[in-house]
Enzyme design. Structure first.
Site, PDB file in Angstrom:
ATOM      1  CG  HIS A  96      -1.961  -1.010   1.130  1.00  0.00           C
ATOM      2  ND1 HIS A  96      -2.430  -1.618  -0.144  1.00  0.00           N
ATOM      3  CD2 HIS A  96      -2.785  -1.713   1.845  1.00  0.00           C
ATOM      4  CE1 HIS A  96      -3.468  -2.330   0.210  1.00  0.00           C
ATOM      5  NE2 HIS A  96      -3.675  -2.462   1.627  1.00  0.00           N
ATOM      6  CG  HIS A 169      -7.757  -0.800   3.241  1.00  0.00           C
ATOM      7  ND1 HIS A 169      -8.031  -1.336   4.120  1.00  0.00           N
ATOM      8  CD2 HIS A 169      -6.592  -1.689   2.432  1.00  0.00           C
ATOM      9  CE1 HIS A 169      -7.427  -2.531   4.243  1.00  0.00           C
ATOM     10  NE2 HIS A 169      -6.491  -2.676   3.335  1.00  0.00           N
ATOM     11  CD  GLU A 304      -7.991  -3.874  -0.059  1.00  0.00           C
ATOM     12  OE1 GLU A 304      -7.175  -3.278  -0.478  1.00  0.00           O
ATOM     13  OE2 GLU A 304      -8.097  -4.913   0.507  1.00  0.00           O
TER      14      GLU A 304
END
Length: 339
Positions: A96, A169, A304
């Protein structure tokens, strides 16, 4: 914040029961209220009680994720013959966007006149977390005036070749509390990405005959504790599914989630080729949610929308390269209703 910058929480309300709150830090969606079949609204995303809690380590509750959503193996990739090393924040991998990804950055938020919308803006410096190029980003949250739909539009440009994969997220729980194991999920996807021991994709595989086949509505808890190697490896679901998309651009159905007791339904439609279904495997009760209750495994799930994990190192996956003169554009809609 510790550096003196003020964080403001903005709330959008479309007057139909859908209400979204977001803050400058990470573009975090702190709450999303959605009505049930009786018209009663509850918050359907997991969050934390205060800004101080969001400033501490947490598993990306409600954040914009980037520069690269999901994992890059060993935090390394080569672009145009140049090797780049990213920060490692997920064991041997980068996750991420690194230790200080977009979810920990300060975003400018600008209300959009005449709409139930906010635009979030951030400039990611050349070399940030090891990524090349300065990237200018605009992310817009819009609530429809005529339906309970939350739309996210992402746009970005760069001054040097780079890789970019943006997502959001949120941990959803359509009941508002408790476990999501009773939620029913549909994923219109014939293939998914099996992963190695560090959750890096091993290519693509068919879902037929596996616990990863959600092409018909399936209760999340029904097979999550099966002995399938992939479920054991990820301690549940934490995989990318390849959306079965007809030819052409536009939004395709990525997921449908339902909660029978409340009647709440969420459909996720996206321009992206994949969706990561994560079943909240690593929530361990150490964090308390916005209601003050410890958050345990399976109390929320993520859907996601994204390009595939580790795509910069797997040329058979759709490219995530962004070059000067190009515009990165991506859209995801969360369409809420009640049965």
């Amino acid at each position: 914040m510790p550096d003196g910058r003020a964080v403001t929480e903005y709330t959008l309300d479309n007057g139909l029961g859908l209400r979204l709150s977001a803050i400058n830090l990470g573009g975090i969606v702190t709450a999303l209220h959605v009505p049930d079949r009786q018209g009663r609204s509850v918050n359907v995303v997991l969050g934390l009680p205060s800004l101080a809690d969001y400033l501490k380590p947490h598993p990306h509750f409600g954040t914009i994720v980037g520069r690269y959503a999901n994992r890059i193996a060993a935090g390394r990739f080569t672009l145009d013959g140049v090797a780049h090393q990213l920060g490692l924040n997920d064991g041997v991998n980068s996750l991420h966007g690194g230790a200080t990804g977009f979810g920990k950055r300060y975003w400018e938020i600008v209300p959009v006149p005449g709409e139930f919308a906010l635009e979030l803006r951030y400039t990611s410096a050349d070399g940030e977390e090891g990524y090349p190029g300065e990237v200018r980003l605009a992310v817009r949250y819009t609530l429809s005036a005529t339906a309970n739909t939350w739309r996210i539009d992402y746009r970005a440009t760069t001054d040097r070749p780079t890789v970019l994969n943006l997502s959001h997220h949120d941990y959803f729980n359509l009941a508002g509390s408790g476990s999501v194991m009773d939620h029913v999920l549909t994923l219109p996807a014939s293939r998914y990405c099996p992963v190695d021991d560090t959750l890096i994709p091993l290519g693509l595989a068919e879902v037929t005959g596996t616990p990863f086949d959600f092409r018909t509505p399936t209760r999340i808890g029904e097979r999550i504790r099966d002995s399938h190697e992939q479920l054991v490896r990820a301690q549940g679901y934490d995989h990318n599914w390849v959306i079965d998309r007809s030819t052409g651009a536009g939004l395709a159905l990525a997921a449908r989630l339902t909660h029978e007791a409340s009647g709440r339904v969420m459909e996720v439609h996206t321009s992206e080729p994949g969706v990561q279904f994560y079943s909240g495997n690593f929530l361990d009760g150490s964090l308390r949610g916005s209601a003050g209750v410890p958050l345990a495994r399976g109390d929320g799930l993520c859907l996601e929308t994204q390009h595939f994990p580790d795509a910069p190192n797997q040329p058979e996956f759709p490219s995530t390269v962004l070059r000067p003169g190009e515009v990165f554009a991506s859209t995801t809609e969360h369409r809420f209703g009640a049965d």
